[in-house]
Design a protein around this motif. Structure first.
Motif, PDB file in Angstrom:
ATOM      1  N   VAL A  79       0.843  -1.210   0.000  1.00 40.34           N
ATOM      2  CA  VAL A  79       0.000   0.000   0.000  1.00 40.34           C
ATOM      3  C   VAL A  79       0.870   1.249   0.000  1.00 40.34           C
ATOM      4  CG1 VAL A  79      -1.690   1.312   1.342  1.00 40.34           C
ATOM      5  CG2 VAL A  79      -1.972  -1.149   1.060  1.00 40.34           C
ATOM      6  N   ALA A  80       1.919   1.268   0.839  1.00 41.12           N
ATOM      7  CA  ALA A  80       2.803   2.441   0.898  1.00 41.12           C
ATOM      8  C   ALA A  80       3.520   2.649  -0.434  1.00 41.12           C
ATOM      9  CB  ALA A  80       3.827   2.274   2.021  1.00 41.12           C
ATOM     10  N   GLY A  81       3.948   1.564  -1.081  1.00 38.53           N
ATOM     11  CA  GLY A  81       4.598   1.684  -2.386  1.00 38.53           C
ATOM     12  C   GLY A  81       3.660   2.235  -3.438  1.00 38.53           C
ATOM     13  N   LEU A  82       2.416   1.776  -3.399  1.00 38.52           N
ATOM     14  CA  LEU A  82       1.416   2.277  -4.328  1.00 38.52           C
ATOM     15  C   LEU A  82       1.152   3.761  -4.091  1.00 38.52           C
ATOM     16  CD1 LEU A  82      -0.591   1.569  -6.585  1.00 38.52           C
ATOM     17  CD2 LEU A  82      -2.249   1.017  -4.806  1.00 38.52           C
ATOM     18  N   ILE A  83       1.008   4.149  -2.832  1.00 37.00           N
ATOM     19  CA  ILE A  83       0.793   5.566  -2.504  1.00 37.00           C
ATOM     20  C   ILE A  83       1.997   6.400  -2.939  1.00 37.00           C
ATOM     21  CG2 ILE A  83       0.590   7.212  -0.587  1.00 37.00           C
ATOM     22  CD1 ILE A  83      -1.186   5.089   0.810  1.00 37.00           C
ATOM     23  N   HIS A  84       3.203   5.905  -2.692  1.00 37.21           N
ATOM     24  CA  HIS A  84       4.427   6.610  -3.081  1.00 37.21           C
ATOM     25  C   HIS A  84       4.471   6.793  -4.598  1.00 37.21           C
ATOM     26  CE1 HIS A  84       9.117   6.604  -3.070  1.00 37.21           C
ATOM     27  NE2 HIS A  84       8.648   7.802  -3.230  1.00 37.21           N
ATOM     28  N   TYR A  85       4.150   5.744  -5.344  1.00 40.16           N
ATOM     29  CA  TYR A  85       4.144   5.826  -6.808  1.00 40.16           C
ATOM     30  C   TYR A  85       3.076   6.805  -7.289  1.00 40.16           C
ATOM     31  CZ  TYR A  85       4.308   4.507 -11.692  1.00 40.16           C
ATOM     32  OH  TYR A  85       4.430   4.542 -13.057  1.00 40.16           O
ATOM     33  N   LEU A  86       1.875   6.725  -6.701  1.00 39.07           N
ATOM     34  CA  LEU A  86       0.795   7.628  -7.116  1.00 39.07           C
ATOM     35  C   LEU A  86       1.117   9.079  -6.787  1.00 39.07           C
ATOM     36  CD1 LEU A  86      -2.344   5.519  -6.149  1.00 39.07           C
ATOM     37  CD2 LEU A  86      -1.434   5.971  -8.448  1.00 39.07           C
ATOM     38  N   GLU A  87       1.813   9.294  -5.684  1.00 38.41           N
ATOM     39  CA  GLU A  87       2.246  10.652  -5.332  1.00 38.41           C
ATOM     40  C   GLU A  87       3.172  11.207  -6.410  1.00 38.41           C
ATOM     41  OE1 GLU A  87       5.050  12.839  -1.964  1.00 38.41           O
ATOM     42  OE2 GLU A  87       4.868  10.657  -2.005  1.00 38.41           O
ATOM     43  N   ARG A  88       4.118  10.393  -6.824  1.00 38.95           N
ATOM     44  CA  ARG A  88       5.044  10.817  -7.878  1.00 38.95           C
ATOM     45  C   ARG A  88       4.303  10.987  -9.214  1.00 38.95           C
ATOM     46  NH1 ARG A  88       9.386  12.874  -6.151  1.00 38.95           N
ATOM     47  NH2 ARG A  88      10.306  12.377  -8.132  1.00 38.95           N
ATOM     48  N   LEU A  89       3.353  10.083  -9.499  1.00 39.90           N
ATOM     49  CA  LEU A  89       2.566  10.169 -10.725  1.00 39.90           C
ATOM     50  C   LEU A  89       1.768  11.464 -10.768  1.00 39.90           C
ATOM     51  CD1 LEU A  89       1.560   8.900 -13.360  1.00 39.90           C
ATOM     52  CD2 LEU A  89      -0.208   7.723 -12.004  1.00 39.90           C
ATOM     53  N   TRP A 149      13.663   3.531  -4.756  1.00 42.85           N
ATOM     54  CA  TRP A 149      13.873   2.309  -3.982  1.00 42.85           C
ATOM     55  C   TRP A 149      14.508   2.600  -2.625  1.00 42.85           C
ATOM     56  CZ3 TRP A 149      10.764  -1.212  -5.066  1.00 42.85           C
ATOM     57  CH2 TRP A 149      10.354  -1.445  -6.371  1.00 42.85           C
ATOM     58  N   ALA A 150      15.321   3.639  -2.526  1.00 47.35           N
ATOM     59  CA  ALA A 150      15.873   4.015  -1.217  1.00 47.35           C
ATOM     60  C   ALA A 150      14.761   4.420  -0.267  1.00 47.35           C
ATOM     61  CB  ALA A 150      16.889   5.155  -1.375  1.00 47.35           C
ATOM     62  N   VAL A 151      13.794   5.182  -0.763  1.00 44.39           N
ATOM     63  CA  VAL A 151      12.651   5.581   0.059  1.00 44.39           C
ATOM     64  C   VAL A 151      11.821   4.354   0.420  1.00 44.39           C
ATOM     65  CG1 VAL A 151      10.478   6.885   0.049  1.00 44.39           C
ATOM     66  CG2 VAL A 151      12.577   7.959  -0.759  1.00 44.39           C
ATOM     67  N   GLN A 152      11.650   3.432  -0.513  1.00 44.53           N
ATOM     68  CA  GLN A 152      10.890   2.213  -0.227  1.00 44.53           C
ATOM     69  C   GLN A 152      11.574   1.375   0.855  1.00 44.53           C
ATOM     70  OE1 GLN A 152       7.913   3.289  -1.610  1.00 44.53           O
ATOM     71  NE2 GLN A 152       7.660   1.098  -1.426  1.00 44.53           N
ATOM     72  N   ILE A 153      12.894   1.290   0.807  1.00 43.65           N
ATOM     73  CA  ILE A 153      13.637   0.542   1.831  1.00 43.65           C
ATOM     74  C   ILE A 153      13.457   1.198   3.189  1.00 43.65           C
ATOM     75  CG2 ILE A 153      15.970  -0.064   2.614  1.00 43.65           C
ATOM     76  CD1 ILE A 153      16.640  -0.467  -0.427  1.00 43.65           C
ATOM     77  N   LEU A 154      13.533   2.517   3.225  1.00 43.14           N
ATOM     78  CA  LEU A 154      13.319   3.239   4.479  1.00 43.14           C
ATOM     79  C   LEU A 154      11.898   3.011   4.994  1.00 43.14           C
ATOM     80  CD1 LEU A 154      14.293   5.193   6.645  1.00 43.14           C
ATOM     81  CD2 LEU A 154      13.613   7.063   5.149  1.00 43.14           C
ATOM     82  N   LEU A 155      10.923   3.100   4.102  1.00 44.73           N
ATOM     83  CA  LEU A 155       9.535   2.836   4.498  1.00 44.73           C
ATOM     84  C   LEU A 155       9.370   1.409   5.011  1.00 44.73           C
ATOM     85  CD1 LEU A 155       7.485   4.629   1.699  1.00 44.73           C
ATOM     86  CD2 LEU A 155       7.517   5.196   4.127  1.00 44.73           C
ATOM     87  N   ALA A 156      10.053   0.459   4.383  1.00 49.72           N
ATOM     88  CA  ALA A 156       9.976  -0.931   4.836  1.00 49.72           C
ATOM     89  C   ALA A 156      10.479  -1.056   6.266  1.00 49.72           C
ATOM     90  CB  ALA A 156      10.772  -1.838   3.901  1.00 49.72           C
ATOM     91  N   ALA A 157      11.607  -0.414   6.565  1.00 51.05           N
ATOM     92  CA  ALA A 157      12.146  -0.469   7.931  1.00 51.05           C
ATOM     93  C   ALA A 157      11.177   0.164   8.923  1.00 51.05           C
ATOM     94  CB  ALA A 157      13.503   0.226   7.986  1.00 51.05           C
TER      95      ALA A 157
END
Length: 164
Positions: free
Chosen positions: A92-102, A129-137
C-alpha cells in the motif's frame, strides 16, 4: 449527543497512535528525500500534505485491522503477523508513493498517461527504492510494536514503556 461525542473520542484515540507514527516517519522520509534531491530543483512535500498523508495512513491502518485477512495468524508467533502486515502495508505504501510521484509528473505533463510516461522515463529509481527501503524499515517497526501491543495490551505496554 454524549454517545456521539464518546464515539468521536474513541475514534480519535484509536487513530492517534498510527497517525503520529506515520507523521514522524513521513517527515523522516521527506528529510531524506530533500537530502537526496539537493540541487535538483525538485519541489518537495510540505508538512500539511505530510499531515494529510499521515491521517490517511492512520485511517488505512485502522480499516485494515478490521479486515479478517489482515490478522491471519493470531495464534502463531508474532513474527507471522508482523511479516504479513509488513508486506500488506508496504504494498500500500509503495502504491501511494508511486501515485504521489505520478500526480507530480501528471501535472507537469498535462495528463495521467503522459505523466506516467514521463515518470517512467525521468524518475530516479535508486531514490525511489531508497525511500521504499526506508519505508519498509519503518513499517516493520510499526507492525512489530502494533503486534506486541495487541498481545500484551495497551495498559501493560504503557506501564512497561513509560512506567507508572
Amino acid at each position: 449527543m454524549k454517545i456521539t461525542m464518546a464515539k468521536v473520542k474513541e475514534e480519535f484515540l484509536a487513530i492517534l497512535p498510527p497517525t503520529v507514527f506515520f507523521f514522524v516517519s513521513l517527515h523522516i522520509v521527506a528529510i531524506i528525500r530533500v537530502l537526496m534531491n539537493e540541487g535538483t530543483g525538485i519541489s518537495l512535500v510540505t508538512t500539511p500534505s505530510l499531515a494529510l498523508a499521515a491521517l490517511i495512513m492512520g485511517k488505512a491502518v485502522l480499516l485494515a485491522d478490521m479486515l479478517p485477512a489482515i490478522n491471519r495468524f493470531p495464534q502463531r508467533p508474532l513474527i507471522y503477523n508482523v511479516c504479513w502486515k509488513t508486506v500488506v502495508y508496504l504494498i500500500v505504501a509503495g502504491l501511494i508513493h508511486y501515485l504521489e510521484r505520478l500526480f507530480e509528473f501528471s501535472r507537469q505533463a498535462g495528463g495521467v498517461i503522459a505523466g506516467n510516461e514521463k515518470l517512467l522515463a525521468e524518475m530516479v529509481w535508486p531514490h525511489f527504492w531508497a525511500v521504499q527501503i526506508l519505508l519498509a524499515a519503518l513499517i516493520v517497526m510499526f507492525c512489530t510494536l502494533d503486534e506486541l501491543i495487541r498481545v500484551i495490551g495497551k495498559e501493560e505496554f504503557k506501564r512497561l514503556f513509560f512506567g507508572r
